[in-house]
Structures are given as C-alpha cells and as structure tokens.
Design a protein around this motif. Structure first.
Motif, PDB file in Angstrom:
ATOM      1  N   TRP A 250       0.864  -1.176   0.000  1.00  0.00           N
ATOM      2  CA  TRP A 250       0.000   0.000   0.000  1.00  0.00           C
ATOM      3  C   TRP A 250       0.902   1.228   0.000  1.00  0.00           C
ATOM      4  O   TRP A 250       1.717   1.402   0.904  1.00  0.00           O
ATOM      5  CB  TRP A 250      -0.881  -0.009   1.245  1.00  0.00           C
ATOM      6  N   LEU A 251       0.760   2.069  -1.003  1.00  0.00           N
ATOM      7  CA  LEU A 251       1.576   3.283  -1.108  1.00  0.00           C
ATOM      8  C   LEU A 251       0.714   4.515  -0.875  1.00  0.00           C
ATOM      9  O   LEU A 251      -0.316   4.702  -1.515  1.00  0.00           O
ATOM     10  CB  LEU A 251       2.225   3.375  -2.492  1.00  0.00           C
ATOM     11  N   PHE A 252       1.162   5.363   0.064  1.00  0.00           N
ATOM     12  CA  PHE A 252       0.579   6.681   0.284  1.00  0.00           C
ATOM     13  C   PHE A 252       1.566   7.702  -0.264  1.00  0.00           C
ATOM     14  O   PHE A 252       2.731   7.742   0.156  1.00  0.00           O
ATOM     15  CB  PHE A 252       0.339   6.934   1.777  1.00  0.00           C
ATOM     16  N   ALA A 253       1.127   8.519  -1.213  1.00  0.00           N
ATOM     17  CA  ALA A 253       2.024   9.477  -1.859  1.00  0.00           C
ATOM     18  C   ALA A 253       1.377  10.848  -1.918  1.00  0.00           C
ATOM     19  O   ALA A 253       0.158  10.966  -2.108  1.00  0.00           O
ATOM     20  CB  ALA A 253       2.381   9.008  -3.275  1.00  0.00           C
ATOM     21  N   GLY A 254       2.189  11.886  -1.759  1.00  0.00           N
ATOM     22  CA  GLY A 254       1.683  13.257  -1.809  1.00  0.00           C
ATOM     23  C   GLY A 254       2.437  14.099  -2.821  1.00  0.00           C
ATOM     24  O   GLY A 254       3.667  14.016  -2.918  1.00  0.00           O
ATOM     25  N   PHE A 255       1.699  14.899  -3.580  1.00  0.00           N
ATOM     26  CA  PHE A 255       2.275  15.805  -4.564  1.00  0.00           C
ATOM     27  C   PHE A 255       1.512  17.125  -4.504  1.00  0.00           C
ATOM     28  O   PHE A 255       0.495  17.220  -3.818  1.00  0.00           O
ATOM     29  CB  PHE A 255       2.170  15.212  -5.979  1.00  0.00           C
ATOM     30  N   ARG A 256       1.987  18.133  -5.222  1.00  0.00           N
ATOM     31  CA  ARG A 256       1.273  19.414  -5.236  1.00  0.00           C
ATOM     32  C   ARG A 256       0.067  19.387  -6.180  1.00  0.00           C
ATOM     33  O   ARG A 256      -1.031  19.734  -5.794  1.00  0.00           O
ATOM     34  CB  ARG A 256       2.230  20.538  -5.633  1.00  0.00           C
ATOM     35  N   TYR A 257       0.325  18.986  -7.430  1.00  0.00           N
ATOM     36  CA  TYR A 257      -0.737  19.033  -8.436  1.00  0.00           C
ATOM     37  C   TYR A 257      -0.829  17.702  -9.167  1.00  0.00           C
ATOM     38  O   TYR A 257       0.190  17.107  -9.520  1.00  0.00           O
ATOM     39  CB  TYR A 257      -0.463  20.140  -9.456  1.00  0.00           C
ATOM     40  N   GLU A 258      -2.043  17.281  -9.430  1.00  0.00           N
ATOM     41  CA  GLU A 258      -2.226  16.003 -10.126  1.00  0.00           C
ATOM     42  C   GLU A 258      -1.748  16.078 -11.569  1.00  0.00           C
ATOM     43  O   GLU A 258      -1.168  15.119 -12.090  1.00  0.00           O
ATOM     44  CB  GLU A 258      -3.711  15.599 -10.085  1.00  0.00           C
ATOM     45  N   GLN A 259      -1.974  17.202 -12.229  1.00  0.00           N
ATOM     46  CA  GLN A 259      -1.709  17.271 -13.661  1.00  0.00           C
ATOM     47  C   GLN A 259      -0.243  17.502 -14.015  1.00  0.00           C
ATOM     48  O   GLN A 259       0.220  17.037 -15.045  1.00  0.00           O
ATOM     49  CB  GLN A 259      -2.559  18.380 -14.295  1.00  0.00           C
ATOM     50  N   CYS A 260       0.508  18.196 -13.159  1.00  0.00           N
ATOM     51  CA  CYS A 260       1.866  18.568 -13.582  1.00  0.00           C
ATOM     52  C   CYS A 260       2.998  17.997 -12.732  1.00  0.00           C
ATOM     53  O   CYS A 260       4.153  18.076 -13.149  1.00  0.00           O
ATOM     54  CB  CYS A 260       2.011  20.085 -13.666  1.00  0.00           C
ATOM     55  N   ASN A 261       2.705  17.445 -11.549  1.00  0.00           N
ATOM     56  CA  ASN A 261       3.831  16.839 -10.826  1.00  0.00           C
ATOM     57  C   ASN A 261       3.432  15.600 -10.035  1.00  0.00           C
ATOM     58  O   ASN A 261       3.956  15.325  -8.958  1.00  0.00           O
ATOM     59  CB  ASN A 261       4.549  17.859  -9.930  1.00  0.00           C
ATOM     60  N   TYR A 262       2.545  14.812 -10.597  1.00  0.00           N
ATOM     61  CA  TYR A 262       2.240  13.485 -10.070  1.00  0.00           C
ATOM     62  C   TYR A 262       3.347  12.572 -10.606  1.00  0.00           C
ATOM     63  O   TYR A 262       3.250  12.016 -11.699  1.00  0.00           O
ATOM     64  CB  TYR A 262       0.866  13.055 -10.559  1.00  0.00           C
ATOM     65  N   LEU A 263       4.404  12.435  -9.825  1.00  0.00           N
ATOM     66  CA  LEU A 263       5.623  11.784 -10.297  1.00  0.00           C
ATOM     67  C   LEU A 263       5.408  10.295 -10.563  1.00  0.00           C
ATOM     68  O   LEU A 263       4.778   9.596  -9.762  1.00  0.00           O
ATOM     69  CB  LEU A 263       6.755  11.951  -9.278  1.00  0.00           C
ATOM     70  N   CYS A 264       5.926   9.847 -11.706  1.00  0.00           N
ATOM     71  CA  CYS A 264       5.939   8.420 -12.063  1.00  0.00           C
ATOM     72  C   CYS A 264       4.540   7.811 -12.061  1.00  0.00           C
ATOM     73  O   CYS A 264       4.360   6.626 -11.728  1.00  0.00           O
ATOM     74  CB  CYS A 264       6.863   7.641 -11.127  1.00  0.00           C
TER      75      CYS A 264
ATOM     76  N   ASN B  91      -2.597  -1.192  -3.304  1.00  0.00           N
ATOM     77  CA  ASN B  91      -3.379   0.006  -2.987  1.00  0.00           C
ATOM     78  C   ASN B  91      -2.512   1.238  -3.220  1.00  0.00           C
ATOM     79  O   ASN B  91      -1.333   1.266  -2.824  1.00  0.00           O
ATOM     80  CB  ASN B  91      -3.850  -0.006  -1.523  1.00  0.00           C
ATOM     81  N   LEU B  92      -3.109   2.251  -3.812  1.00  0.00           N
ATOM     82  CA  LEU B  92      -2.416   3.509  -4.083  1.00  0.00           C
ATOM     83  C   LEU B  92      -3.308   4.656  -3.628  1.00  0.00           C
ATOM     84  O   LEU B  92      -4.380   4.878  -4.191  1.00  0.00           O
ATOM     85  CB  LEU B  92      -2.099   3.626  -5.578  1.00  0.00           C
ATOM     86  N   SER B  93      -2.875   5.370  -2.599  1.00  0.00           N
ATOM     87  CA  SER B  93      -3.652   6.479  -2.040  1.00  0.00           C
ATOM     88  C   SER B  93      -2.847   7.760  -2.205  1.00  0.00           C
ATOM     89  O   SER B  93      -1.777   7.918  -1.614  1.00  0.00           O
ATOM     90  CB  SER B  93      -3.949   6.228  -0.558  1.00  0.00           C
ATOM     91  N   VAL B  94      -3.372   8.683  -3.019  1.00  0.00           N
ATOM     92  CA  VAL B  94      -2.602   9.865  -3.414  1.00  0.00           C
ATOM     93  C   VAL B  94      -3.316  11.135  -2.947  1.00  0.00           C
ATOM     94  O   VAL B  94      -4.546  11.205  -2.922  1.00  0.00           O
ATOM     95  CB  VAL B  94      -2.417   9.903  -4.951  1.00  0.00           C
TER      96      VAL B  94
ATOM     97  N   ILE C  83      -4.592   8.915   5.191  1.00  0.00           N
ATOM     98  CA  ILE C  83      -4.425   8.016   6.338  1.00  0.00           C
ATOM     99  C   ILE C  83      -5.706   7.976   7.165  1.00  0.00           C
ATOM    100  O   ILE C  83      -6.182   6.916   7.565  1.00  0.00           O
ATOM    101  CB  ILE C  83      -3.224   8.467   7.207  1.00  0.00           C
ATOM    102  N   GLU C  84      -6.274   9.160   7.392  1.00  0.00           N
ATOM    103  CA  GLU C  84      -7.510   9.238   8.172  1.00  0.00           C
ATOM    104  C   GLU C  84      -8.653   8.517   7.461  1.00  0.00           C
ATOM    105  O   GLU C  84      -9.425   7.776   8.097  1.00  0.00           O
ATOM    106  CB  GLU C  84      -7.879  10.706   8.395  1.00  0.00           C
ATOM    107  N   ALA C  85      -8.760   8.717   6.152  1.00  0.00           N
ATOM    108  CA  ALA C  85      -9.859   8.114   5.389  1.00  0.00           C
ATOM    109  C   ALA C  85      -9.766   6.588   5.348  1.00  0.00           C
ATOM    110  O   ALA C  85     -10.789   5.910   5.193  1.00  0.00           O
ATOM    111  CB  ALA C  85      -9.872   8.679   3.970  1.00  0.00           C
TER     112      ALA C  85
END
Length: 450
Positions: free
Chosen positions: A332-346, A361-364, A381-383
C-alpha cells in the motif's frame, strides 16, 4: 549587508576577543610539471566517506528526463547512471548512494577574485603541516590532498557556504586592515553578546556571502583549509533494483531542483545532464530502511511525498522480479504531490504496478489542487484508518516512511498514533507507546531527510 549599520546597532555590546587560533598549515607552490593527481577525478574520491560501504566509483549519465516542471513546482529529473567500473557490491532496495559534490563555478570564481588568485587557479600547491607550529597534534585534514590545484581545492574540498565559526572569524580578523571590517569581525567573534547568533545564524550567512561584505579581508589559502569544513557528499535514494551481479552498475536517481533557490548538488547534477560531466559516488551502508528477501512475503505500507517515493520504486521493481519465485505480501503506497496534472511523479509507472498487482493500494493526495478530495497524505491516512490499522497491526507488516525529519516525519508519526488510538480505543499515551514499540522492532522505519 551594511557593516556600519550593524556596528551602530550593537555599539553597546562589550567585545571580548577569544585568543587567536594557532596556524598549522604550510602552503608552498609546486612546479606545474608535477604529476601527482588526475584533474578529471574528484579530489575526495580517494579518501574515506561518511557511512561508506564501498569506495568511490565514476558514473556517467546514460540518459535523463524531466518528469515535472512548471510554475509553483520544483523541476524533477529522473536519471539513469551507468559505470564501466566493476561493482563488487549488491545494494538493497532502500539503499542510498553518496554523491561527491562541487561548489558552483560562480562561488569559486568570486572567491579566487576576492583573494587576488584569479590568475593562479591552476597553480599547484603542496599542503603540509608547518614544522614550526605550536599547535599540538596538528594533522592535515584527510580530505585535503598533499599536492593540489588551487581552483580544484576550493571547488571540491571546502564548504564555501558553511556558517563561519567564531574561531574562523577571529582568524579573519588578522587578515584585514580596514577598521570597519575589524570592528564587525570583533563583534561577531566576541565571547560576549548575541551578535553572532543574530547576524550569522539567524540570517543563515555563509562564508562566501560574508566575505563579499569584507572586500579588504584576504585570508591565505592555509587559513581556509584550517577553518572551512569539508564539502560533504549528499545522499540520494537508489530508485531501481538490480537482478544480479552484472546489473548493479546501473542506477536510477530522482532529484528535485528548486529553481528559485537551487541546491549545490542538484545544480551540479543538472549541469552534468547538460554537459555530460561524470558523477562520482559511493554506496552507503544499509540501514533498517531496506526491502529485503525476508520482507517480500509480508505486507508493507509505504509513505512518501514528492521525490520521497523514489526508494519505493526499487521496492516494487524487486517485487516484480520475485513474483514468479515466491508468494508476495500486500503493498500500500501513500504518496503526496502538489498538483495532479503537472507533478504526479511516475504516475504511469505506479498505475502499471497497480495493474500487475505489484502494488495493491495507491492512495494519493494533492496539496495545491483546490478541488482535491485529499490534500495531504494525513487525509488519506484518516480516510483509510480502519483498514490501515488492521494491516499495520498484523504481526509481519512493516511501515516505511520517507521524508523531511524536521516537519513531515513527526507529523506522520503523530497521525499514525492518532488513528491507532482511535481504531483500537486506546489513549494517547498507549498509542504513542505502541508506535514507539513499532519503531524499536523495525516495524516502523524511516528514511530521514535533514
């Protein structure tokens, strides 16, 4: 920096100078015909490195791509490095390399110009202990070669942006005849008062920046060697996994470049992409933040923000190469970025791992997208707290967290303690103790950025 203003502001501060430091380095010029070093090799390549598991290897950038770029985000580079060296070392997913860095051409040129050494940058020096020194147990710093070129010494060995210590400032005091500069340096190195904290530490005033305000202060190279700290290598996560001894020479490194305040090593790496210069690096010793053969059959939770997902790419690659040989735990990977369209890395890579069930599982979360359902990884994490706590409290599950040790990691730890307490119905102290036990038993491991 206005020297007169600072002196006026602190005019009532008592000045109590520390004793002048004892000089112990002797510098002599050497014939340019001397053949004691290779100009193409980093000067620190032959010395011991922090947390080293191997010696230093020379790598080339085989290819690179910019995977994020634009307004309000850092530019992110995805590098593939390769070497002709024979690597007798098998790294683990989660391991890091130490990259030998260099000071910027601009800072080096400014310092040489300031010291009236601009035309002598290629002059070769012999560096040794002064036989007449009264300093006890004087030693040549191990990262300083005994035969060295001036410009290369400044660029590759000395940390020009380090905050100058009071003893260094006291040494500089003896290398200026300007009254204003002497008054400022006296205030800064005085044993009395808080001028040093105010001017140097709070303003984060590095040596090269300070020296620009002291045009008459011209310390010799020997003083810089004696007082400037070592230019330290920078650690980077390895973003790939090898599949045997013949493939360990290929490395993937992902780094972000702050275009407004670019870092020393990230700027160097960017320039290496453009001009093809080699990169000198070594493998660092493994920590508990590794994904080993014993972890493959067990469940893992991974959490990272931005380039903090880089080590998990090596985790997932290892899993994909092990899929036909053994049973796999859930991921299960929890990942955070600023914007979905321009810096959702990889993104494509992660979604492909989802399709192949290497990632279950991928929670972004996207912190700057106004319409995002989840702004921060803590929201995800809360959700998902019920399923997450159930998974974490499984006897063989392991939690990996990669990120900034000053702000992010403490926040994530508090959040996990909170959801464990909420789901299991226990108090704050008990849930905090449970997280502490997880850490003690390496069920909760961190890759800490400083």
């Amino acid at each position: 920096m206005d020297i007169s203003e600072i002196i006026s502001h602190y005019q009532n501060i008592e000045i109590k100078l520390p004793p002048a430091p004892i000089s112990f380095i002797n510098i002599t010029e050497v014939s340019k015909d001397v053949d004691h070093f290779d100009e193409k090799v980093h000067l620190q390549a032959a010395c011991s490195q922090p947390f080293e598991a191997t010696g230093v290897f020379k790598y080339a950038i085989e290819k690179y791509r910019i995977i994020a770029q634009g307004d309000d985000i850092k530019s992110v580079y995805d590098l593939t490095l390769n070497t002709k060296s024979s690597i007798d070392y098998m790294f683990n997913p989660g391991d890091t390399v130490g990259v030998l860095t260099r000071n910027s051409e601009e800072d080096v040129a400014d310092l040489l110009r300031h010291l009236d050494l601009e035309s002598a940058s290629d002059q070769i020096l012999r560096v040794e202990i002064d036989p007449s020194t009264k300093k006890k147990s004087a030693k040549l710093p191990p990262y300083i070669p005994p035969i060295v070129q001036i410009g290369k010494l400044i660029q590759e060995c000395l940390d020009l942006k380090a905050f100058p210590k009071k003893l260094f400032l006291r040494a500089l005091l003896d290398h200026t005849t300007n009254d204003l500069e002497r008054n400022l340096l006296s205030l800064l190195c005085s044993k009395v008062g808080h001028v040093y904290d105010d001017v140097i530490l709070e303003s984060r005033l590095g040596f090269v920046t300070l020296l620009k305000s002291l045009p008459n202060c011209k310390p010799p190279i020997s003083v810089l060697i004696e007082h400037l700290p070592r230019l330290m290598p920078r650690p980077y996560s390895i973003g790939n996994y090898h599949d045997g001894p013949g493939l360990v020479g290929k490395l993937r490194v992902i780094f972000s470049l702050n275009d407004e305040r670019p870092g020393l090593t990230t700027t160097m790496l960017k320039n290496c992409c453009i001009n093809g210069d080699p990169i000198f690096l070594y493998f660092r010793k493994s920590t508990h933040f590794t994904y080993t053969e014993d972890d493959v059959p067990n469940d893992i939770v991974m959490l990272g923000v931005g380039t903090g997902i880089a080590p998990y790419l090596s985790f997932l690659e290892k899993r994909s190469k092990a899929m036909n040989s053994k049973s796999l735990g859930k991921t299960w990977l929890f990942a955070g970025f600023r914007y979905e369209q321009c810096n959702y890395l990889c993104r494509d890579e992660l979604e492909q791992y989802m399709k192949t069930k290497m990632l279950n599982n991928l929670s972004v979360a996207f912190s700057r997208d106004q319409g995002a359902q989840f702004r921060y990884v803590q929201d995800q994490i809360e959700a998902n707290k019920e399923a997450l706590v159930k998974m974490l409290c499984g006897s063989e599950c392991k939690l990996f967290v990669c990120g900034d040790g000053k702000t992010m990691l403490p926040q994530i730890e508090r959040k996990f303690a909170e959801i464990v307490g909420s789901v299991q119905g226990i108090g704050p102290d008990e849930s905090a103790n449970l997280i502490a036990d997880f850490k003690k038993n390496q069920k909760y491991v961190e890759d800490i950025w400083l």
